[in-house]
Design an enzyme around this catalytic site. Structure first.
Site, mmCIF file in Angstrom:
data_model
loop_
_atom_site.group_PDB
_atom_site.id
_atom_site.type_symbol
_atom_site.label_atom_id
_atom_site.label_comp_id
_atom_site.label_asym_id
_atom_site.label_seq_id
_atom_site.Cartn_x
_atom_site.Cartn_y
_atom_site.Cartn_z
ATOM 1 N N CYS A 16 0.852 -1.194 0.000
ATOM 2 C CA CYS A 16 0.000 0.000 0.000
ATOM 3 C C CYS A 16 0.887 1.243 0.000
ATOM 4 O O CYS A 16 1.972 1.242 0.568
ATOM 5 C CB CYS A 16 -0.893 0.028 1.241
ATOM 6 S SG CYS A 16 -2.157 -1.233 1.240
ATOM 7 N N GLN A 17 0.379 2.292 -0.617
ATOM 8 C CA GLN A 17 1.102 3.554 -0.648
ATOM 9 C C GLN A 17 1.201 4.134 0.764
ATOM 10 O O GLN A 17 2.179 4.772 1.111
ATOM 11 C CB GLN A 17 0.369 4.525 -1.577
ATOM 12 C CG GLN A 17 1.117 5.786 -1.872
ATOM 13 C CD GLN A 17 0.434 6.609 -2.940
ATOM 14 O OE1 GLN A 17 -0.541 6.200 -3.539
ATOM 15 N NE2 GLN A 17 0.940 7.791 -3.175
#
Length: 154
Positions: free
Chosen positions: A63-64
């Site tokens: 995930c960012q």
């Protein structure tokens, strides 16, 4: 409610939102921004996880932003909790949609779920390519929990 019924409900919500935005004259790019805002609102409504659950073991990598996910069995069904750091507004919204679709189902249903709502609401068109990888990581983690709790091979 089945996973597919929940997915159909989510699709209907996004279709209604899109139709309302069209009626007031929003163009495609404005509608995409509004959908992104809607997803962030969903993330803000996601209940916070206890700090004790915000561990590296519960973190979803890819995930960012920093996002955590836990699962627990109750009455032969799997229930998920998720949260994100202060920068995870979109990611929290995405995990909230996934939790809504999958939580409360039997583990084997989760492991084998076809999450068609993701394409039907056009999620790839209003999240960045970096977040698409995070979405895939979230889905895989939830399905892995389903496999684990149902005794299926990984």
């Amino acid at each position: 409610m089945t996973i597919n019924e929940k997915q159909d409900e989510i699709i209907e919500e996004f279709d209604s939102l899109d139709n309302e935005l069209k009626e007031v004259g929003f163009d495609l790019s404005e509608r995409l921004l509004q959908k992104t805002d809607y997803i962030m609102d969903l993330g803000q409504k996601l209940p916070s996880m206890p700090e004790s659950d915000k561990t590296e073991d519960n973190r979803i990598f890819g995930c960012q932003s920093v996002v955590w996910l836990t699962a627990r069995m109750q009455d032969d069904k799997l229930y998920f909790s998720g949260d994100g750091d202060q920068y995870a507004k979109i990611s929290k919204g995405i995990i909230s949609l996934l939790i809504r679709a999958l939580s409360g189902a039997k583990p084997e249903e989760i492991a084998n779920a076809n999450l068609y709502f993701i394409d039907k609401i056009g999620m790839q068109s209003f999240i960045s390519s970096r977040r698409t990888g995070g979405l895939a990581s979230m889905v895989e983690r939830m399905k892995a929990y389903g496999r684990e709790y149902s005794g299926q091979e990984a």
